[in-house]
Enzyme design. Sequence first.
Site, PDB file in Angstrom:
ATOM      1  N   ARG A  73      29.666  17.179 103.873  1.00  0.00           N
ATOM      2  CA  ARG A  73      30.606  16.366 104.660  1.00  0.00           C
ATOM      3  C   ARG A  73      32.020  16.891 104.498  1.00  0.00           C
ATOM      4  NH1 ARG A  73      30.277   9.844 104.091  1.00  0.00           N
ATOM      5  NH2 ARG A  73      32.424  10.016 104.822  1.00  0.00           N
ATOM      6  N   ARG A  85      36.624  -2.959 108.213  1.00  0.00           N
ATOM      7  CA  ARG A  85      37.649  -2.185 107.502  1.00  0.00           C
ATOM      8  C   ARG A  85      39.056  -2.651 107.854  1.00  0.00           C
ATOM      9  NH1 ARG A  85      34.242   2.668 106.617  1.00  0.00           N
ATOM     10  NH2 ARG A  85      35.368   4.238 105.445  1.00  0.00           N
ATOM     11  N   LYS A 139      28.760   2.356  98.074  1.00  0.00           N
ATOM     12  CA  LYS A 139      28.245   1.393  99.050  1.00  0.00           C
ATOM     13  C   LYS A 139      26.934   1.877  99.686  1.00  0.00           C
ATOM     14  CE  LYS A 139      31.989   1.406 101.649  1.00  0.00           C
ATOM     15  NZ  LYS A 139      32.888   2.374 100.981  1.00  0.00           N
ATOM     16  N   ARG A 153      30.052  14.661  96.112  1.00  0.00           N
ATOM     17  CA  ARG A 153      29.228  14.341  97.286  1.00  0.00           C
ATOM     18  C   ARG A 153      29.466  15.378  98.383  1.00  0.00           C
ATOM     19  NH1 ARG A 153      29.837   8.450  99.926  1.00  0.00           N
ATOM     20  NH2 ARG A 153      31.598   9.354 101.026  1.00  0.00           N
ATOM     21  N   ARG A 158      42.185   8.966 102.930  1.00  0.00           N
ATOM     22  CA  ARG A 158      41.182   7.890 103.097  1.00  0.00           C
ATOM     23  C   ARG A 158      41.411   6.783 102.071  1.00  0.00           C
ATOM     24  NH1 ARG A 158      36.067  11.214 102.488  1.00  0.00           N
ATOM     25  NH2 ARG A 158      34.886   9.313 102.853  1.00  0.00           N
TER      26      ARG A 158
HETATM   27  P1  AMP Z   1      32.412   6.197 105.772  1.00  0.00           P
HETATM   28  O1  AMP Z   1      31.141   6.959 105.857  1.00  0.00           O
HETATM   29  O2  AMP Z   1      32.218   4.721 105.749  1.00  0.00           O
HETATM   30  O3  AMP Z   1      33.295   6.674 104.638  1.00  0.00           O
HETATM   31  O4  AMP Z   1      33.225   6.498 107.113  1.00  0.00           O
HETATM   32  C1  AMP Z   1      33.627   7.813 107.479  1.00  0.00           C
HETATM   33  C2  AMP Z   1      34.732   7.739 108.513  1.00  0.00           C
HETATM   34  O5  AMP Z   1      34.272   7.057 109.688  1.00  0.00           O
HETATM   35  C3  AMP Z   1      35.969   6.961 108.083  1.00  0.00           C
HETATM   36  O6  AMP Z   1      36.872   7.765 107.343  1.00  0.00           O
HETATM   37  C4  AMP Z   1      36.551   6.547 109.433  1.00  0.00           C
HETATM   38  O7  AMP Z   1      37.193   7.625 110.073  1.00  0.00           O
HETATM   39  C5  AMP Z   1      35.287   6.220 110.234  1.00  0.00           C
HETATM   40  N1  AMP Z   1      34.869   4.814 110.072  1.00  0.00           N
HETATM   41  C6  AMP Z   1      33.731   4.344 109.493  1.00  0.00           C
HETATM   42  N2  AMP Z   1      33.654   3.010 109.540  1.00  0.00           N
HETATM   43  C7  AMP Z   1      34.786   2.592 110.178  1.00  0.00           C
HETATM   44  C8  AMP Z   1      35.312   1.315 110.513  1.00  0.00           C
HETATM   45  N3  AMP Z   1      34.665   0.181 110.205  1.00  0.00           N
HETATM   46  N4  AMP Z   1      36.508   1.287 111.147  1.00  0.00           N
HETATM   47  C9  AMP Z   1      37.173   2.412 111.480  1.00  0.00           C
HETATM   48  N5  AMP Z   1      36.746   3.638 111.177  1.00  0.00           N
HETATM   49  C10 AMP Z   1      35.559   3.752 110.532  1.00  0.00           C
END
Ligand code: AMP
Length: 192
Positions: free
Chosen positions: A134, A89, A14, A128, A146
Amino acid sequence: MLNIVLFGPPGAGKGTQSEKLIEKFQLVHLSTGDILRAERKAGTPLGQKAQAFIEKGELVPDEVVIGMIGLQLAKNKNANGFIFDGFPRTTAQAEALDKLLAENKSSITLMLALEVNELELKKRLLLRGKDSGRADDQNPEIIQNRIDVYNRETAPVKDFYSKQNKFFVVDGIGTIDEIFGKLSVAIEKNNK
Ligand code: AMP
């Protein structure tokens, strides 16, 4: 306005595709993951609150991320449109996003879902993690959590957009340019 939800499990591509799409279609990129990581780095109260959830691979509470998106929409009133990356989400987030956009007389144009199998996702995330440092991309147990959280809480968001006839699937396996080509075609077809 062109408002796209770029959807898919962690590691689907994404972020990579969003970077290319914002350039081509002149959109603002709103990644809740990026915003949360920036808040955490800056040590803000919001970042501190999010930290424990991110570390475990759990979702940050809906009201926190909805508030963040509301602020960003207000900050970018003159945008051509947005790419929502990693948001919504949950179905509650999708409902809140519809409301926020409606307040600006706008709406989601389409949701594009990148499909990638679980084995490939895990491979990509670990790679990654090595490059980016990360922590949530480096621990296999957190990665699994996740993916499980995605399947349980996030995948149902597809139905929300499907009911509005806005849901499209794109194969997320292939070269970055191949996938970008498919996403671009889907956007051009549906942006009327
Ligand atoms: P991402 O970079 O999108 O994989 O997000 C990393 C982490 O941020 C996720 O595992 C969640 O803990 C938190 N996170 C990101 N976007 C959301 C969302 N829309 N709702 C809830 N938690 C989020």
